[in-house]
Design a protein around this motif. Sequence first.
Motif, PDB file in Angstrom:
ATOM      1  N   TYR A 178       0.858  -1.197   0.000  1.00 31.78           N
ATOM      2  CA  TYR A 178       0.000   0.000   0.000  1.00 31.78           C
ATOM      3  C   TYR A 178       0.889   1.239   0.000  1.00 31.78           C
ATOM      4  N   PRO A 179       0.460   2.271  -0.717  1.00 35.00           N
ATOM      5  CA  PRO A 179       1.349   3.435  -0.855  1.00 35.00           C
ATOM      6  C   PRO A 179       1.211   4.437   0.291  1.00 35.00           C
ATOM      7  N   MET A 180       1.267   3.946   1.526  1.00 38.20           N
ATOM      8  CA  MET A 180       0.957   4.859   2.633  1.00 38.20           C
ATOM      9  C   MET A 180       1.943   6.017   2.755  1.00 38.20           C
ATOM     10  N   ARG A 181       3.221   5.708   2.646  1.00 38.64           N
ATOM     11  CA  ARG A 181       4.208   6.770   2.847  1.00 38.64           C
ATOM     12  C   ARG A 181       4.300   7.725   1.662  1.00 38.64           C
ATOM     13  N   SER A 182       4.249   7.149   0.456  1.00 41.20           N
ATOM     14  CA  SER A 182       4.495   7.998  -0.716  1.00 41.20           C
ATOM     15  C   SER A 182       3.403   9.046  -0.913  1.00 41.20           C
ATOM     16  N   MET A 183       2.235   8.784  -0.346  1.00 35.92           N
ATOM     17  CA  MET A 183       1.155   9.766  -0.425  1.00 35.92           C
ATOM     18  C   MET A 183       1.636  11.072   0.217  1.00 35.92           C
ATOM     19  N   GLY A 184       2.217  10.931   1.399  1.00 37.28           N
ATOM     20  CA  GLY A 184       2.733  12.098   2.121  1.00 37.28           C
ATOM     21  C   GLY A 184       3.884  12.744   1.379  1.00 37.28           C
ATOM     22  N   ASP A 185       4.699  11.914   0.722  1.00 38.05           N
ATOM     23  CA  ASP A 185       5.832  12.484  -0.021  1.00 38.05           C
ATOM     24  C   ASP A 185       5.337  13.427  -1.110  1.00 38.05           C
ATOM     25  N   SER A 205       2.267  14.916  -1.338  1.00 37.65           N
ATOM     26  CA  SER A 205       1.565  16.112  -0.846  1.00 37.65           C
ATOM     27  C   SER A 205       2.561  17.105  -0.242  1.00 37.65           C
ATOM     28  N   GLN A 206       3.654  16.601   0.333  1.00 37.42           N
ATOM     29  CA  GLN A 206       4.673  17.511   0.867  1.00 37.42           C
ATOM     30  C   GLN A 206       5.332  18.303  -0.259  1.00 37.42           C
ATOM     31  N   LYS A 207       5.628  17.601  -1.344  1.00 39.57           N
ATOM     32  CA  LYS A 207       6.254  18.263  -2.502  1.00 39.57           C
ATOM     33  C   LYS A 207       5.351  19.388  -3.025  1.00 39.57           C
ATOM     34  N   ILE A 208       4.076  19.061  -3.121  1.00 36.34           N
ATOM     35  CA  ILE A 208       3.131  20.059  -3.630  1.00 36.34           C
ATOM     36  C   ILE A 208       3.032  21.232  -2.649  1.00 36.34           C
ATOM     37  N   ALA A 209       2.943  20.874  -1.359  1.00 37.22           N
ATOM     38  CA  ALA A 209       2.822  21.917  -0.329  1.00 37.22           C
ATOM     39  C   ALA A 209       4.033  22.846  -0.373  1.00 37.22           C
ATOM     40  N   ASP A 210       5.216  22.273  -0.508  1.00 35.92           N
ATOM     41  CA  ASP A 210       6.426  23.099  -0.557  1.00 35.92           C
ATOM     42  C   ASP A 210       6.374  24.046  -1.751  1.00 35.92           C
ATOM     43  N   PHE A 211       6.004  23.501  -2.887  1.00 33.51           N
ATOM     44  CA  PHE A 211       5.999  24.327  -4.099  1.00 33.51           C
ATOM     45  C   PHE A 211       4.942  25.422  -4.025  1.00 33.51           C
ATOM     46  N   GLU A 212       3.778  25.078  -3.536  1.00 30.94           N
ATOM     47  CA  GLU A 212       2.672  26.049  -3.520  1.00 30.94           C
ATOM     48  C   GLU A 212       2.672  26.914  -2.260  1.00 30.94           C
ATOM     49  N   LYS A 213       3.592  26.625  -1.363  1.00 33.76           N
ATOM     50  CA  LYS A 213       3.716  27.376  -0.098  1.00 33.76           C
ATOM     51  C   LYS A 213       2.427  27.309   0.727  1.00 33.76           C
ATOM     52  N   VAL A 214       1.933  26.091   0.856  1.00 34.61           N
ATOM     53  CA  VAL A 214       0.801  25.844   1.761  1.00 34.61           C
ATOM     54  C   VAL A 214       1.221  24.725   2.705  1.00 34.61           C
ATOM     55  N   LYS A 215       0.334  24.369   3.640  1.00 35.27           N
ATOM     56  CA  LYS A 215       0.663  23.272   4.549  1.00 35.27           C
ATOM     57  C   LYS A 215       0.181  21.957   3.936  1.00 35.27           C
ATOM     58  N   GLN A 216       0.843  20.896   4.334  1.00 33.86           N
ATOM     59  CA  GLN A 216       0.464  19.573   3.833  1.00 33.86           C
ATOM     60  C   GLN A 216      -0.998  19.268   4.169  1.00 33.86           C
ATOM     61  N   GLU A 217      -1.436  19.770   5.314  1.00 28.64           N
ATOM     62  CA  GLU A 217      -2.814  19.495   5.744  1.00 28.64           C
ATOM     63  C   GLU A 217      -3.864  20.199   4.872  1.00 28.64           C
ATOM     64  N   ASN A 218      -3.379  21.057   3.961  1.00 23.20           N
ATOM     65  CA  ASN A 218      -4.308  21.723   3.031  1.00 23.20           C
ATOM     66  C   ASN A 218      -4.520  20.915   1.752  1.00 23.20           C
ATOM     67  N   ILE A 219      -3.795  19.820   1.637  1.00 21.48           N
ATOM     68  CA  ILE A 219      -3.829  19.085   0.360  1.00 21.48           C
ATOM     69  C   ILE A 219      -4.526  17.741   0.501  1.00 21.48           C
ATOM     70  N   PHE A 220      -5.426  17.480  -0.419  1.00 20.01           N
ATOM     71  CA  PHE A 220      -6.193  16.238  -0.408  1.00 20.01           C
ATOM     72  C   PHE A 220      -6.042  15.589  -1.781  1.00 20.01           C
ATOM     73  N   LEU A 221      -5.350  14.445  -1.808  1.00 22.49           N
ATOM     74  CA  LEU A 221      -5.080  13.757  -3.075  1.00 22.49           C
ATOM     75  C   LEU A 221      -6.181  12.756  -3.402  1.00 22.49           C
ATOM     76  N   ALA A 222      -6.382  12.536  -4.681  1.00 17.97           N
ATOM     77  CA  ALA A 222      -7.338  11.500  -5.111  1.00 17.97           C
ATOM     78  C   ALA A 222      -6.910  10.984  -6.482  1.00 17.97           C
ATOM     79  N   SER A 223      -7.595   9.979  -6.940  1.00 20.75           N
ATOM     80  CA  SER A 223      -7.262   9.414  -8.254  1.00 20.75           C
ATOM     81  C   SER A 223      -7.874  10.288  -9.352  1.00 20.75           C
ATOM     82  N   GLY A 224      -7.289  11.452  -9.558  1.00 28.30           N
ATOM     83  CA  GLY A 224      -7.827  12.442 -10.492  1.00 28.30           C
ATOM     84  C   GLY A 224      -8.660  13.447  -9.723  1.00 28.30           C
ATOM     85  N   SER A 225      -8.998  14.540 -10.377  1.00 34.25           N
ATOM     86  CA  SER A 225      -9.826  15.526  -9.677  1.00 34.25           C
ATOM     87  C   SER A 225     -11.306  15.146  -9.731  1.00 34.25           C
TER      88      SER A 225
END
Lengths: 171, 393
Positions: free
Chosen positions: B94-101, B103-123
């Motif tokens: 299961y991809p438990m860890r990579s999910m966080g990896d 969302s962290q990358k996105i958060a860093d780039f967009e200058k938001v917190k990881q807790e602001n990001i919700f991933l899914a299989s497409g929008s």
Amino acid sequence: MKSILFAGVLLLAGLGVRAQDSTGGRALTMEEYEKAKTFSVADPDKDTYVKFENAYILDHNGFGKPYFITGDDGKKKRIDLYKLILKDGRVELGTVIYYTTETGKRYTACMPGYKAPPAVWRKYFEDIHAIDKEEQFFVLKLSYVLSEELGYQLYRSGMGGGGAVSREAGT
Amino acid sequence: MGNTISRRTLLRRGAVLAGALPFAGSLLNPAQAAPSVTGHAATPFSSEGWTEREIALNAVEPLKARLFANENPFGPSDKAKEAIMNTLPVSYQYPMRSMGDLSQKIADFEKVKQENIFLASGSSPLLMAAALAYYKPGCNVVTGDPSYADLPSKAQRIGAKWVKVPLTTEYKLDLDAMEKAIDDNTVLVYICNPNNPTATVVDNAKLKSFCDRVSKKVTVFIDEAYIDYLDDPQGTTLIPMVNTGSNIIVARTFSKLYGFAGLRIGYVVTQPETIKKLSLYTEASMSISTTTLQAAIASYQDREFLDGALKKTIASKSYLYDVLKKEGYMYVPSSTNFVLFPIKMDGKQFTDEMMKRGVGVRFWKFNNQDWCRISIGRMDEMEAFASAFKEIS
Ligand SMILES: Cc1ncc(COP(=O)(O)O)c(C=O)c1O
């Protein structure tokens, strides 16, 4: 750059990208009438929209399935109808008729649009009469098809062109 | 040849003859320039032709040009493909860890917190979740018309009213009219920017002040699926507004410029409590595959790939513009990987004739006009479009 192109879009829209009156005030000329009879569609089962000289279109869409007519003589004829459209302004000039006999011989006629000059209409009548002399019952079988089409067109215009007007709705 | 098509064509001709509506200034018919409300199972204001799924299932084989689903044929990137290959051996996990990896990358780039990001299989699953999460009896969703219909059509399916606000004469979302259309029952305002199917972008300052005001009353859902195609995505995105606590949901997808439409990954950036609300209605994270996640991590903000794909898209688009101009057609200038242009025949007939020639495109009907939406493909696909188009233009 973008706004220039955009202006172009609006300008064309202002002129109307679609013919509002499908006869467009423009009628089939004698020259076009003669030319249309030479327009040949290779396979009416497949070729539903064909351009000629990048100026005219034969459009089968709107005419439904081909007509197959077997009269008292037992000979099965196939009739395909195509709208003859002037590409520029999408003006409907007439109807091209392909009449295919049981031996595969094809006769082509072009029924002028309503606004065509009397000379063109006269020529059309002469032409179908001439074919009739060569191909027995040509005019009779053609009249079955054109009668049914007229019936459908009147029914459709009677419905105001609205709603789902199907060819089968009247049957 | 299907009889239905024929009848429809005849019908339209009849209607045009009888109606003879003159076009004023643009194709926007003033009679329609007021919001319309459609309830459950009502006829939509503008109408779309077949959906992408229907076109795909009915496509001829082989298709010479797949230009109906706004995909990016230049993707995914080599880095993404390599990551998929490398991940295969561990794809039993299961991809438990990579999910966080990711969302962290996105958060860093967009200058938001990881807790602001919700991933899914497409929008798409997140659009659906929003439609479900915000529904309440008697509610409505306000959108542009035409715009991307996924969220509002799902909301309508469960009983919400869909308030459709016509676009401006420049085929952009009419933010003023949309704001006016909001009432006490509005639960969501859906803003698709750039807008699908018109490929237009709204003025950025105007959108920001719109969101500032409107989000105080109602949640604003901003779908930025095509933002990566803009010259300045970072200057355009509304993600920074999440940091100031705005009641907005910004949706992003890897399906477009990243070329991940078949790999399936997207996300929203919003407030943590909004994520909590949405997560009640979607499996979201558990629907993403390990391979896709690693591919996304490997190619996120891979400028070399993204710039290359953009360049090829622009070249194909400029070729398309030339083809259209040469054939005497106009188009709505596009900020994305698709172009909308008015056609001179019935939309269904047009797309059928194009499909017969191995070219898949979509049609729309609005403002008493039929339109073709063509996605930007590889140059060989654009050439296939050009030769088919010349036969019927
Ligand atoms: C505006 C818009 N939003 C969302 C989507 C859905 O994309 P996905 O579910 O692949 O992320 C699309 C797809 O075409 C789109 O055009």
